[in-house]
Design a protein around this motif. Sequence first.
Motif, PDB file in Angstrom:
ATOM      1  N   ARG A   6      -1.679   7.773   9.748  1.00 19.15           N
ATOM      2  CA  ARG A   6      -1.790   7.447   8.325  1.00 19.15           C
ATOM      3  C   ARG A   6      -2.298   6.019   8.152  1.00 19.15           C
ATOM      4  O   ARG A   6      -1.693   5.070   8.637  1.00 19.15           O
ATOM      5  CB  ARG A   6      -0.435   7.587   7.639  1.00 19.15           C
ATOM      6  N   GLY A   7      -3.403   5.886   7.421  1.00 19.24           N
ATOM      7  CA  GLY A   7      -3.941   4.572   7.136  1.00 19.24           C
ATOM      8  C   GLY A   7      -3.458   4.061   5.790  1.00 19.24           C
ATOM      9  O   GLY A   7      -2.672   4.698   5.090  1.00 19.24           O
ATOM     10  N   PHE A   8      -3.959   2.890   5.413  1.00 16.46           N
ATOM     11  CA  PHE A   8      -3.587   2.313   4.125  1.00 16.46           C
ATOM     12  C   PHE A   8      -4.674   1.339   3.697  1.00 16.46           C
ATOM     13  O   PHE A   8      -5.494   0.887   4.500  1.00 16.46           O
ATOM     14  CB  PHE A   8      -2.239   1.598   4.209  1.00 16.46           C
ATOM     15  N   GLY A   9      -4.681   1.006   2.404  1.00 11.98           N
ATOM     16  CA  GLY A   9      -5.662   0.057   1.937  1.00 11.98           C
ATOM     17  C   GLY A   9      -5.716  -0.039   0.435  1.00 11.98           C
ATOM     18  O   GLY A   9      -4.876   0.493  -0.289  1.00 11.98           O
ATOM     19  N   ARG A  10      -6.750  -0.745  -0.021  1.00 13.54           N
ATOM     20  CA  ARG A  10      -7.074  -0.862  -1.442  1.00 13.54           C
ATOM     21  C   ARG A  10      -8.228   0.087  -1.743  1.00 13.54           C
ATOM     22  O   ARG A  10      -8.795   0.685  -0.818  1.00 13.54           O
ATOM     23  CB  ARG A  10      -7.488  -2.298  -1.764  1.00 13.54           C
ATOM     24  N   PRO A  11      -8.612   0.214  -3.002  1.00 17.12           N
ATOM     25  CA  PRO A  11      -9.757   1.090  -3.303  1.00 17.12           C
ATOM     26  C   PRO A  11     -11.033   0.706  -2.561  1.00 17.12           C
ATOM     27  O   PRO A  11     -11.866   1.555  -2.267  1.00 17.12           O
ATOM     28  CB  PRO A  11      -9.926   0.933  -4.818  1.00 17.12           C
ATOM     29  N   ASP A  12     -11.193  -0.595  -2.215  1.00 16.10           N
ATOM     30  CA  ASP A  12     -12.434  -1.056  -1.596  1.00 16.10           C
ATOM     31  C   ASP A  12     -12.306  -1.392  -0.107  1.00 16.10           C
ATOM     32  O   ASP A  12     -13.310  -1.732   0.532  1.00 16.10           O
ATOM     33  CB  ASP A  12     -12.959  -2.291  -2.331  1.00 16.10           C
TER      34      ASP A  12
ATOM     35  N   ARG B 288     -13.220  17.572  14.790  1.00 20.05           N
ATOM     36  CA  ARG B 288     -13.138  16.799  13.549  1.00 20.05           C
ATOM     37  C   ARG B 288     -11.718  16.824  13.004  1.00 20.05           C
ATOM     38  O   ARG B 288     -10.946  17.739  13.288  1.00 20.05           O
ATOM     39  CB  ARG B 288     -14.086  17.382  12.494  1.00 20.05           C
ATOM     40  N   THR B 289     -11.434  15.837  12.173  1.00 23.51           N
ATOM     41  CA  THR B 289     -10.160  15.815  11.456  1.00 23.51           C
ATOM     42  C   THR B 289     -10.300  14.903  10.252  1.00 23.51           C
ATOM     43  O   THR B 289     -11.294  14.173  10.115  1.00 23.51           O
ATOM     44  CB  THR B 289      -9.004  15.339  12.359  1.00 23.51           C
ATOM     45  N   GLU B 290      -9.305  14.944   9.377  1.00 24.40           N
ATOM     46  CA  GLU B 290      -9.239  14.042   8.232  1.00 24.40           C
ATOM     47  C   GLU B 290      -8.090  13.065   8.437  1.00 24.40           C
ATOM     48  O   GLU B 290      -6.989  13.463   8.832  1.00 24.40           O
ATOM     49  CB  GLU B 290      -9.013  14.814   6.930  1.00 24.40           C
ATOM     50  N   ALA B 291      -8.362  11.800   8.192  1.00 20.57           N
ATOM     51  CA  ALA B 291      -7.314  10.785   8.224  1.00 20.57           C
ATOM     52  C   ALA B 291      -6.886  10.484   6.795  1.00 20.57           C
ATOM     53  O   ALA B 291      -7.729  10.250   5.920  1.00 20.57           O
ATOM     54  CB  ALA B 291      -7.825   9.514   8.902  1.00 20.57           C
ATOM     55  N   ARG B 292      -5.578  10.508   6.548  1.00 18.05           N
ATOM     56  CA  ARG B 292      -5.056  10.209   5.218  1.00 18.05           C
ATOM     57  C   ARG B 292      -4.856   8.703   5.075  1.00 18.05           C
ATOM     58  O   ARG B 292      -4.336   8.044   5.979  1.00 18.05           O
ATOM     59  CB  ARG B 292      -3.733  10.941   4.980  1.00 18.05           C
ATOM     60  N   VAL B 293      -5.273   8.176   3.943  1.00 16.05           N
ATOM     61  CA  VAL B 293      -5.195   6.742   3.671  1.00 16.05           C
ATOM     62  C   VAL B 293      -4.429   6.527   2.369  1.00 16.05           C
ATOM     63  O   VAL B 293      -4.813   7.045   1.320  1.00 16.05           O
ATOM     64  CB  VAL B 293      -6.610   6.125   3.565  1.00 16.05           C
ATOM     65  N   MET B 294      -3.339   5.772   2.442  1.00 15.26           N
ATOM     66  CA  MET B 294      -2.545   5.491   1.252  1.00 15.26           C
ATOM     67  C   MET B 294      -3.144   4.317   0.490  1.00 15.26           C
ATOM     68  O   MET B 294      -3.281   3.209   1.040  1.00 15.26           O
ATOM     69  CB  MET B 294      -1.096   5.177   1.609  1.00 15.26           C
ATOM     70  N   VAL B 295      -3.488   4.542  -0.769  1.00  8.12           N
ATOM     71  CA  VAL B 295      -4.028   3.501  -1.656  1.00  8.12           C
ATOM     72  C   VAL B 295      -3.075   3.388  -2.847  1.00  8.12           C
ATOM     73  O   VAL B 295      -3.059   4.259  -3.725  1.00  8.12           O
ATOM     74  CB  VAL B 295      -5.453   3.844  -2.127  1.00  8.12           C
ATOM     75  N   PRO B 296      -2.238   2.344  -2.890  1.00 12.68           N
ATOM     76  CA  PRO B 296      -1.271   2.234  -3.988  1.00 12.68           C
ATOM     77  C   PRO B 296      -1.963   2.237  -5.345  1.00 12.68           C
ATOM     78  O   PRO B 296      -2.982   1.569  -5.539  1.00 12.68           O
ATOM     79  CB  PRO B 296      -0.594   0.881  -3.718  1.00 12.68           C
ATOM     80  N   PRO B 297      -1.426   2.983  -6.308  1.00 13.32           N
ATOM     81  CA  PRO B 297      -2.045   3.030  -7.649  1.00 13.32           C
ATOM     82  C   PRO B 297      -1.770   1.746  -8.427  1.00 13.32           C
ATOM     83  O   PRO B 297      -0.922   0.932  -8.050  1.00 13.32           O
ATOM     84  CB  PRO B 297      -1.353   4.231  -8.289  1.00 13.32           C
TER      85      PRO B 297
ATOM     86  N   PRO C 295      10.316   9.313   1.362  1.00 12.57           N
ATOM     87  CA  PRO C 295       8.918   9.150   0.953  1.00 12.57           C
ATOM     88  C   PRO C 295       7.956   8.962   2.124  1.00 12.57           C
ATOM     89  O   PRO C 295       8.256   8.255   3.087  1.00 12.57           O
ATOM     90  CB  PRO C 295       8.952   7.897   0.067  1.00 12.57           C
ATOM     91  N   ALA C 296       6.800   9.604   2.023  1.00 13.16           N
ATOM     92  CA  ALA C 296       5.758   9.462   3.033  1.00 13.16           C
ATOM     93  C   ALA C 296       5.115   8.089   2.899  1.00 13.16           C
ATOM     94  O   ALA C 296       4.975   7.547   1.802  1.00 13.16           O
ATOM     95  CB  ALA C 296       4.703  10.549   2.860  1.00 13.16           C
ATOM     96  N   GLY C 297       4.726   7.526   4.030  1.00 10.04           N
ATOM     97  CA  GLY C 297       4.042   6.242   4.032  1.00 10.04           C
ATOM     98  C   GLY C 297       3.423   6.007   5.391  1.00 10.04           C
ATOM     99  O   GLY C 297       3.723   6.727   6.362  1.00 10.04           O
ATOM    100  N   PRO C 298       2.553   5.015   5.515  1.00  8.63           N
ATOM    101  CA  PRO C 298       1.979   4.687   6.820  1.00  8.63           C
ATOM    102  C   PRO C 298       3.075   4.293   7.806  1.00  8.63           C
ATOM    103  O   PRO C 298       4.020   3.584   7.445  1.00  8.63           O
ATOM    104  CB  PRO C 298       1.058   3.505   6.521  1.00  8.63           C
ATOM    105  N   LEU C 299       2.958   4.770   9.040  1.00  5.58           N
ATOM    106  CA  LEU C 299       3.847   4.361  10.129  1.00  5.58           C
ATOM    107  C   LEU C 299       3.062   3.448  11.048  1.00  5.58           C
ATOM    108  O   LEU C 299       2.040   3.839  11.608  1.00  5.58           O
ATOM    109  CB  LEU C 299       4.363   5.572  10.914  1.00  5.58           C
ATOM    110  N   LEU C 300       3.520   2.207  11.185  1.00  4.72           N
ATOM    111  CA  LEU C 300       2.854   1.227  12.026  1.00  4.72           C
ATOM    112  C   LEU C 300       3.721   1.030  13.262  1.00  4.72           C
ATOM    113  O   LEU C 300       4.692   0.266  13.265  1.00  4.72           O
ATOM    114  CB  LEU C 300       2.652  -0.073  11.244  1.00  4.72           C
ATOM    115  N   LEU C 301       3.373   1.757  14.323  1.00  2.00           N
ATOM    116  CA  LEU C 301       4.179   1.842  15.528  1.00  2.00           C
ATOM    117  C   LEU C 301       3.534   1.010  16.638  1.00  2.00           C
ATOM    118  O   LEU C 301       2.579   0.286  16.422  1.00  2.00           O
ATOM    119  CB  LEU C 301       4.345   3.300  15.946  1.00  2.00           C
ATOM    120  N   ARG C 302       4.076   1.116  17.861  1.00  2.00           N
ATOM    121  CA  ARG C 302       3.562   0.329  18.996  1.00  2.00           C
ATOM    122  C   ARG C 302       3.062   1.239  20.099  1.00  2.00           C
ATOM    123  O   ARG C 302       3.521   2.371  20.254  1.00  2.00           O
ATOM    124  CB  ARG C 302       4.654  -0.577  19.567  1.00  2.00           C
ATOM    125  N   ASP C 303       2.107   0.714  20.872  1.00  2.00           N
ATOM    126  CA  ASP C 303       1.641   1.402  22.064  1.00  2.00           C
ATOM    127  C   ASP C 303       2.509   0.952  23.232  1.00  2.00           C
ATOM    128  O   ASP C 303       2.497  -0.212  23.617  1.00  2.00           O
ATOM    129  CB  ASP C 303       0.165   1.058  22.325  1.00  2.00           C
TER     130      ASP C 303
END
Length: 402
Positions: free
Chosen positions: A40-46, A142-151, A238-246
């Motif tokens: 799960r990614g995250f970001g702004r509209p741009d 192929r696959t789709e990556a989901r990106v959370m963009v806060p409203p 609630p679903a959200g990006p998980l920022l884990l470690r390698d």
Amino acid sequence: MTDWKKGFERFSQRLEAKIDEQREKLGFGGDRPLRIEAYRGFGRPDRAWVKARVLRGSPLPPARAADSVWINLSAMLQRFESDEVPGATVRVRYPGGEQVLKTDREGYCEAWLDVLPAFAGAQTWQQVQMEVLDPPSPHPVRTEARVMVPPRTARFGVISDLDDTVVRTDVASRLRMARNVFLGNAHTRTPFPGVAAFYRALERGCAGYAHNPVFYVSSSPWNLFDVLTEFLELKGIPAGPLLLRDWGISSVDPGEGGHSGHKLRHIRIILELFPTLPFILIGDSGQEDPEIYHRAVTEHPERILAVYIRNVSRAPERGEAIRKLAAEVEKAGSTLILADDTAAAARHAAQSGWIDDDALAEIGAVASAEQDPPSEALHDTNVELSAGDVPADAHDEPNTGA
């Protein structure tokens, strides 16, 4: 980082290195189908961040509550014995452009995307397309990556730990912890009472429609991504990006500085990406969360609304150290609450106007109903772990005050 987690990290690194070495010698894996595991990614509209891993072999099916310990153990071994594909070429397509990425030695790739035109629509979760270009495959990969963009309705964000903050990990008992991780699954893991209701209330906000973003920053390995996302879904968190470690033998960012460096790095990224959004930080007293969050408060004055720390340490000196940190956090313009349960943090959030009073009543009722956790018994309970099954590095008593 506590001793048991250091031990398991070193153990997993050695195990993965040996497995990769043998696979390379024997030539295994070359005929197994390719797949992309998109996180799960995250970001702004741009602008957005995405991460994925190229692997060989079919994905594991969702866990079932009735799965035996043998099925759970087999699935966990498959996660840690992943057949990653280094040097793969991955194309990422998004509004206004594309990037071609190369996977590292552990099969990971990640990138920042400048999205122009910006993501359209008001939905919180957007999608970008990923495709493996090389190595070649008889069928498209192929696959789709989901990106959370806060409203725009978001009033604040939440950055939360997972282990001993959301989910019980039993770090005080090495054998119970190992049993829960390796012999259990997403169904057998237990959240702390009231956590799901509290996080849903924070996501809704006081007006009930804010859709405040929730980020999970944890030192758990990426190998457990599917377990953790399934756990959150099953428990209504609630679903959200998980920022884990390698935990592998190489890292996308080898300079991130262990547990505290990993958390601080991602907290800084999130705060800088959303400069107008304040945040609530949630963690526990068992590791370094109070110290990490204290540093975040001092580095970003007036950006941290509150710090909620679940008190899981039995050491009196740990509580005293956190109370001293609380005084420093208050001087920096925020508040640190050392809470024995979810209800204490929820009361402060309601008094501060971040969640509804009605939500507070719901959290209290749910927490009371969940107070007695389900039995720890797992299927096929004749399977037992002994101290000899735990990696030697993890035999020392965990330092719950670390």
